[in-house]
Every structure is written in C-alpha cells, then in structure tokens.
Design an enzyme around this catalytic site. Structure first.
Site, PDB file in Angstrom:
ATOM      1  N   LYS A 195      -6.790  -7.739 -19.087  1.00  0.00           N
ATOM      2  CA  LYS A 195      -5.716  -6.986 -18.430  1.00  0.00           C
ATOM      3  C   LYS A 195      -4.608  -6.750 -19.437  1.00  0.00           C
ATOM      4  O   LYS A 195      -4.022  -7.692 -19.965  1.00  0.00           O
ATOM      5  CB  LYS A 195      -5.188  -7.768 -17.217  1.00  0.00           C
ATOM      6  CG  LYS A 195      -3.951  -7.121 -16.560  1.00  0.00           C
ATOM      7  CD  LYS A 195      -3.552  -7.823 -15.264  1.00  0.00           C
ATOM      8  CE  LYS A 195      -2.210  -7.287 -14.749  1.00  0.00           C
ATOM      9  NZ  LYS A 195      -1.782  -7.946 -13.491  1.00  0.00           N
ATOM     10  N   ASP A 204       4.763  -4.708 -16.121  1.00  0.00           N
ATOM     11  CA  ASP A 204       4.426  -4.523 -14.718  1.00  0.00           C
ATOM     12  C   ASP A 204       5.700  -4.501 -13.887  1.00  0.00           C
ATOM     13  O   ASP A 204       6.220  -5.554 -13.520  1.00  0.00           O
ATOM     14  CB  ASP A 204       3.479  -5.645 -14.258  1.00  0.00           C
ATOM     15  CG  ASP A 204       3.082  -5.493 -12.799  1.00  0.00           C
ATOM     16  OD1 ASP A 204       3.378  -4.429 -12.216  1.00  0.00           O
ATOM     17  OD2 ASP A 204       2.472  -6.431 -12.255  1.00  0.00           O
ATOM     18  N   LYS A 238       9.056  -4.543  -8.097  1.00  0.00           N
ATOM     19  CA  LYS A 238       9.301  -5.975  -7.957  1.00  0.00           C
ATOM     20  C   LYS A 238      10.784  -6.210  -7.709  1.00  0.00           C
ATOM     21  O   LYS A 238      11.622  -5.405  -8.118  1.00  0.00           O
ATOM     22  CB  LYS A 238       8.860  -6.694  -9.235  1.00  0.00           C
ATOM     23  CG  LYS A 238       7.347  -6.779  -9.390  1.00  0.00           C
ATOM     24  CD  LYS A 238       6.960  -7.554 -10.632  1.00  0.00           C
ATOM     25  CE  LYS A 238       5.453  -7.571 -10.826  1.00  0.00           C
ATOM     26  NZ  LYS A 238       4.740  -8.323  -9.773  1.00  0.00           N
ATOM     27  N   ASP A 281       2.434  -9.293 -19.078  1.00  0.00           N
ATOM     28  CA  ASP A 281       1.310  -8.986 -18.195  1.00  0.00           C
ATOM     29  C   ASP A 281       0.120  -8.399 -18.966  1.00  0.00           C
ATOM     30  O   ASP A 281      -0.888  -8.021 -18.375  1.00  0.00           O
ATOM     31  CB  ASP A 281       1.783  -8.036 -17.082  1.00  0.00           C
ATOM     32  CG  ASP A 281       1.006  -8.181 -15.795  1.00  0.00           C
ATOM     33  OD1 ASP A 281       0.362  -9.231 -15.602  1.00  0.00           O
ATOM     34  OD2 ASP A 281       1.034  -7.240 -14.977  1.00  0.00           O
ATOM     35  N   ASP A 301       1.545  -2.792  -6.725  1.00  0.00           N
ATOM     36  CA  ASP A 301       1.758  -3.984  -7.555  1.00  0.00           C
ATOM     37  C   ASP A 301       0.459  -4.786  -7.725  1.00  0.00           C
ATOM     38  O   ASP A 301       0.406  -5.718  -8.517  1.00  0.00           O
ATOM     39  CB  ASP A 301       2.858  -4.854  -6.931  1.00  0.00           C
ATOM     40  CG  ASP A 301       3.481  -5.801  -7.939  1.00  0.00           C
ATOM     41  OD1 ASP A 301       3.208  -5.666  -9.153  1.00  0.00           O
ATOM     42  OD2 ASP A 301       4.264  -6.682  -7.509  1.00  0.00           O
ATOM     43  N   GLU A 330      -2.023  -3.882  -9.353  1.00  0.00           N
ATOM     44  CA  GLU A 330      -2.528  -2.894 -10.315  1.00  0.00           C
ATOM     45  C   GLU A 330      -3.548  -3.491 -11.274  1.00  0.00           C
ATOM     46  O   GLU A 330      -4.394  -2.774 -11.798  1.00  0.00           O
ATOM     47  CB  GLU A 330      -1.356  -2.295 -11.108  1.00  0.00           C
ATOM     48  CG  GLU A 330      -0.862  -3.087 -12.337  1.00  0.00           C
ATOM     49  CD  GLU A 330      -0.325  -4.472 -11.998  1.00  0.00           C
ATOM     50  OE1 GLU A 330       0.080  -4.692 -10.848  1.00  0.00           O
ATOM     51  OE2 GLU A 330      -0.316  -5.348 -12.900  1.00  0.00           O
ATOM     52  N   ARG A 378      -6.160  -5.410 -10.911  1.00  0.00           N
ATOM     53  CA  ARG A 378      -7.569  -5.278 -10.505  1.00  0.00           C
ATOM     54  C   ARG A 378      -8.054  -3.833 -10.670  1.00  0.00           C
ATOM     55  O   ARG A 378      -9.237  -3.606 -10.869  1.00  0.00           O
ATOM     56  CB  ARG A 378      -7.723  -5.793  -9.060  1.00  0.00           C
ATOM     57  CG  ARG A 378      -6.949  -5.006  -8.039  1.00  0.00           C
ATOM     58  CD  ARG A 378      -6.790  -5.765  -6.729  1.00  0.00           C
ATOM     59  NE  ARG A 378      -5.808  -6.853  -6.825  1.00  0.00           N
ATOM     60  CZ  ARG A 378      -5.530  -7.684  -5.841  1.00  0.00           C
ATOM     61  NH1 ARG A 378      -6.139  -7.589  -4.680  1.00  0.00           N
ATOM     62  NH2 ARG A 378      -4.626  -8.646  -6.002  1.00  0.00           N
TER      63      ARG A 378
HETATM   64  N1  BES Z   1       1.193  -9.266 -12.834  1.00  0.00           N
HETATM   65  C1  BES Z   1       1.262  -9.683 -11.484  1.00  0.00           C
HETATM   66  C2  BES Z   1       0.906 -11.164 -11.325  1.00  0.00           C
HETATM   67  C3  BES Z   1       1.857 -12.105 -11.982  1.00  0.00           C
HETATM   68  C4  BES Z   1       2.890 -12.672 -11.273  1.00  0.00           C
HETATM   69  C5  BES Z   1       1.665 -12.477 -13.300  1.00  0.00           C
HETATM   70  C6  BES Z   1       3.743 -13.562 -11.880  1.00  0.00           C
HETATM   71  C7  BES Z   1       2.516 -13.373 -13.910  1.00  0.00           C
HETATM   72  C8  BES Z   1       3.552 -13.920 -13.199  1.00  0.00           C
HETATM   73  C9  BES Z   1       0.297  -8.872 -10.630  1.00  0.00           C
HETATM   74  O1  BES Z   1       0.082  -7.568 -11.046  1.00  0.00           O
HETATM   75  C10 BES Z   1       0.889  -8.778  -9.277  1.00  0.00           C
HETATM   76  O2  BES Z   1       1.921  -8.178  -9.147  1.00  0.00           O
HETATM   77  N2  BES Z   1       0.212  -9.367  -8.310  1.00  0.00           N
HETATM   78  C11 BES Z   1       0.634  -9.320  -6.965  1.00  0.00           C
HETATM   79  C12 BES Z   1      -0.566  -8.954  -6.131  1.00  0.00           C
HETATM   80  C13 BES Z   1      -0.237  -8.668  -4.703  1.00  0.00           C
HETATM   81  C14 BES Z   1       0.578  -7.403  -4.580  1.00  0.00           C
HETATM   82  C15 BES Z   1      -1.546  -8.551  -3.940  1.00  0.00           C
HETATM   83  C16 BES Z   1       1.118 -10.706  -6.599  1.00  0.00           C
HETATM   84  O3  BES Z   1       0.539 -11.682  -7.050  1.00  0.00           O
HETATM   85  O4  BES Z   1       2.108 -10.794  -5.862  1.00  0.00           O
HETATM   86 ZN    ZN Z   2       0.354  -7.220 -13.086  1.00  0.00          ZN
HETATM   87 MN    MN Z   3       1.581  -6.217 -10.255  1.00  0.00          MN
END
Ligand code: BES
Ligand code: ZN
Ligand code: MN
Length: 502
Positions: free
Chosen positions: A266, A271, A278, A290, A349, A351, A353
């Site tokens: 990834k 992000d 966010k 990220d 968010d 993204e 996957r």
């Molecule tokens: N990049 C984030 C996950 C993340 C969070 C990495 C904190 C490092 C530190 C990922 O893209 C994300 O935003 N995931 C969301 C998914 C949700 C919207 C299903 C999450 O984990 O809240």
């Molecule tokens: Zn992310």
């Molecule tokens: Mn995200």
C-alpha cells in the site's frame, strides 16, 4: 510534470541515513584504542568483567541489575567511556534480546562516533550469523535519525562499530548491515513529507536506485494505469492533483529461481480520507506514513541481491495520495478493479483495499507461487493488537507460517487473526459486486476478506501493519517515528521462501 506547490516546497526526496549509512563494522580481537565508547556485556548473575572496575555490590548500588535493556555509563578522564550492558541471566540471550541489548548500548553511547562491544561473548547456543547480524541491527537502528530537513543538529553519527572477540561472524556483519540499511531506507521513505515524496517522486527514485541494487523497475503512469484497467488505484487518485504510480520492482536471482514470491504494498503517499475527510487531529500527521507498506517492500528488495536471494521476487507498489476535491471519488461511486470486479465506494477513507485489489490481481496474473501484502490498512488492527504487532491473515497456512517464521527472526511481531468467511456478507453491495466497507466490528478481518476476493487460489498472506508502522518512543531497534516495520521481515521471508505445497 509533477505538481510543485512552489519552489520552497520542492517535490523532491532526499533519503536520509539509509543511503549514506556509512557505519564501518569490524570484527576485532580486542577493544583496541580507537573506540571512544567500550561496552561490556554484564550478566545479572555471573562474574562482573574486571574491565568494568566495579564489583557486583557497587553495580547493584548504582541500580544496575544486569537486565536486558539496562546500561550503566561510567565516564572516565582521558580514557574510553565504559558502558556496562545488561544481558540478563548467563546464557539466556536470544537473538531478539541480544538486539535489544545492542540497541540499549548504542543509545547509552549516543555521544560516541566509534563504539566497541564484546556483546557477542555473552552469546551461547545462538546461530553466530544471526546473532552478529542482530548486534549490528540493534546498534545501527537505535542510532537512526531522519535529519535531512533539519538545518541544525547535535546528533552524533555512528561512524564505526567494533565487534570484539572471536565469536562474531563476518557473514552476520554483512547481513546486519544490509538489513539495517534497508530498514533505514523504509524509515526515510515514511518520514519524508507528503509534498516531497509524491507517487511520481517515489517512482523516479525507485528507477534511479534500481541498477545500484540489481533490481529492474518499471513505473506505470496514469495513462498506462488506464490501459491496465487499474480502477482502484485510479479511483483513489481521482481527487488528487498528483498523478498515481504503480511501481513494479523485479529481483531475479542469477541462477534458476527456487520460487517466485510477489509482494504487494500500500503506497498511499498521504491519506486525507478523501471526501470522508479525517478529523483535524494528529491522525493526519501519521498519514504521510500510509505508504509504509510500499516503502518497506522497496527497501527490502534493495537487500536481496547483496544477500544472494535465490527466489525471484516481484514487488507491486500501489502509489497515490487520497485527497478530497471536486474531481474526487464520491461515496456511492462504483470503481472497476483490474479483472472486472466492481466495487461500490461506501467510504473513501477505506482506500487502501481499493489500490491493493489492483495490485493483488496483477500479482495473481503473474502466476507467482505466493503473494504477501503489506499495508497500513485499518485502524482496527491497531485497536485490537496495539503498536507492538501487526495483524496477519491468509488463505493458506503454509505461507502464513513462513511469514511468522521470518517475523520470529527479526522481532517484527505479527499475530494471526482469523479470515472468517462468515463476515464476508458485510461486504455485499446493492449496486456492485461488492462494497469497500464492512460493518462496525472486526474491521481488520473485513478488510482482509475484501482483499481475499482478489487473489483467487494463490497462496496469500496479508500483513496489516497499521499498529507497528510507527513508535511513540525510542525502544530497542525502533526509533521514535516511522519504524520501517516489515523491511527486515520481508528480506528474511524472501531469503527463506519455499513455494507452499499445493
Ligand atoms: N490509512 C488508514 C489506516 C490507518 C489508521 C493507518 C491509523 C495508520 C494509522 C486507512 O486508510 C483507513 O483510513 N482506514 C479506515 C477504514 C474504515 C473507513 C473502514 C479506518 O481504519 O478507520
Ligand atoms: Zn489509508
Ligand atoms: Mn483511509
């Protein structure tokens, strides 16, 4: 042309210590004269080395018990500073605690440019190559700092490290240096600010570095990604002024490959969450990292030629930022992943996957023996396992176990979670083949289940490194900030990889 905000924020990336890592590591018969800091292994139970000049009672009075991680600095006039390095009970060191002890020593001696230690003399029953590598990794990684953007610093670089005694192994020194350098590169990439290290800059950097490390790099730009049908990567990129890049990195051994491993990373350069922006808190600050998965894969691959990897390894780095704008993918939009699967974007968010799906399909088409992916995918992985370990999933226990074995060697902890298909219906969509959003629970599992749909029958393991991508503090081989998690693990995995029996 890459977007250039203005000339004071250059779209350019200067790696820090990783490529200038010049620490000279030597195996020496004794402490010699040139080291300014001399570290002696002191166990918690056996005799105290005479060179320390203190007996057990004096050490105890000073609060030094000899536990791993403890050090006692003894400054002397006009002589090298002595450091007592705790190594625990006699003969009890593991490769991991040896690495910890070495890191503690390097930090205790952080004002010294030239360190010497007899830590290897405290080792019994460990593989001398792995143990020597661990001492090198611990010391070098503990002294890592990303200083490229500081105009002033008082940090003292570690210029030389002597491994004193006859038990150190030269192959271990080579291995430790290669692993430490790869980890430093992964940290540099993660530490670089988002406007400095864009997807375009990462692609250019990978191309420039490739020949030096025996790698072939092909960079796919936006037009080529359209031709490839990488609708996940393009959809995430839709809101950005920066172009996406898919960076394909190939390592081929000189002889007939013993196997073919694909690594998918990834590479979200930043992000923001996209339209699902966010919250304006410190989570944003972590989101330049990220791309830690893609960074660690590229970094790991730079060590393969030097360490004589006999497997072919292909890396797919899925790079773009995730930004909100008038052209951004909206909630409810439907993207078509390479291979034709349609995905309803219920949350912009989620993204990671989407970009990973394209990469997994590309890897599957190559007919590789196994795929391992590395991604900062879900906050849920961090919530469930914390910052010390990554979540591990897979569709085939053989490759999962190979990841676990590599993780044991490098002390980059992974913990297997179930890929329970009963949660798969959370990803159903009314309008498309599937949705990119699961329910409120088991978020790391539903993300993994999403990815699983794109690997077919290929043995596959997924590492969600959201937790250990960064550290709040200096702690053993980890330094505050990006940890470079996964770089060493993937090198060990690639070196030991055997195609899982089908
Ligand atoms: N990049 C984030 C996950 C993340 C969070 C990495 C904190 C490092 C530190 C990922 O893209 C994300 O935003 N995931 C969301 C998914 C949700 C919207 C299903 C999450 O984990 O809240
Ligand atoms: Zn992310
Ligand atoms: Mn995200």
């Amino acid at each position: 042309m890459p977007h250039q905000p203005h000339r004071l924020i250059p779209a350019s990336f200067t790696p820090g210590p990783s490529l200038t890592l010049r620490t000279r590591v030597e195996i020496t018969p004794d402490f010699g004269r040139s080291a300014t800091i001399a570290g002696y292994a002191v166990s918690s139970d056996g005799p105290v080395p005479p060179a320390i000049g203190l007996d057990r009672a004096a050490l105890t009075d000073a609060g030094f018990t000899g536990a791993v991680g403890q050090t006692l600095v003894l400054t002397r006039a006009s002589a090298p500073t002595l450091v007592a390095i705790g190594v625990g009970g006699q003969g009890q060191l593991t490769t991991a605690t040896l690495r910890d002890a070495s890191a503690a020593f390097a930090r205790a001696g952080r004002h010294g440019r030239h360190l010497a230690t007899d830590l290897m003399s405290a080792v019994s029953g460990l593989d001398p190559v792995a143990a020597s590598a661990a001492v090198v990794e611990g010391a070098l990684l503990a002294r890592y700092r990303y200083l490229e953007l500081k105009t002033k610093t008082t940090e003292v670089p570690l210029e030389a490290l002597d491994l004193v005694g006859s038990t150190a192994h030269p192959d271990g020194v080579t291995r430790g240096l290669a692993l430490a350098r790869a980890t430093a590169l992964a940290r540099d990439l993660a530490a670089a600010p988002p406007s400095h290290l864009t997807a375009t800059v990462f692609g250019d950097f990978a191309e420039t570095l490739a020949p030096q490390f025996g790698l072939e790099v092909s960079v796919f730009d936006k037009a080529e990604l359209i031709d490839l049908g990488c609708g996940g990567l393009l959809g995430v990129n839709a809101g950005s002024i920066e172009e996406p890049r898919m960076i394909e990195v190939r390592y081929r051994p000189s002889g007939q490959p013993t196997g073919h491993l694909a690594l998918v990373g990834k590479g979200i350069m930043y992000d923001s969450g996209g339209i699902a922006l966010k919250p304006g808190d410190v989570t944003h600050l972590a989101m330049k990292m990220d791309m830690s998965g893609a960074g660690a894969i590229f970094a790991a691959m730079t060590a393969l030629a030097e360490l004589g990897c006999t497997n072919a390894v292909t890396g797919y780095l899925m790079c773009t930022d995730n930004m909100p704008s008038g052209s951004a993918t909206a909630m409810g939009d439907v993207l078509t992943i390479r291979g034709g699967t349609t995905v309803e974007v219920k949350n912009t968010d989620a993204e990671g996957r989407l970009v990973m799906a394209d990469g997994l399909v590309l890897a599957t088409e190559e007919g590789v023996d196994a795929i391992v992916d590395l991604a900062t995918l879900t906050g849920a992985a961090l919530v469930s396992l914390g910052p010390m370990m990554a979540a591990l999933f897979g569709n085939e226990q053989g490759i999962v176990d190979q990841v676990r074995a590599a993780s044991d060697l490098t002390d980059e902890t992974v913990w297997q979670l179930p890929l329970d298909r009963r949660y798969r219906n959370q990803l159903d969509s009314d309008v498309a083949d599937m949705s990119n959003l699961g329910g409120p629970f088991a978020g790391a599992t539903t993300a993994a289940l999403f990815l699983a749909d794109f690997v077919g029958d290929t043995p596959w393991a997924h590492i969600d490194m959201c937790g250990p991508m960064q550290s709040d503090s200096d702690d053993s081989w980890r330094t505050k900030g990006p940890t470079g998690f996964g770089a060493r693990l993937l090198v060990e995995l690639a070196l030991g990889f055997r195609p899982p029996a089908s």
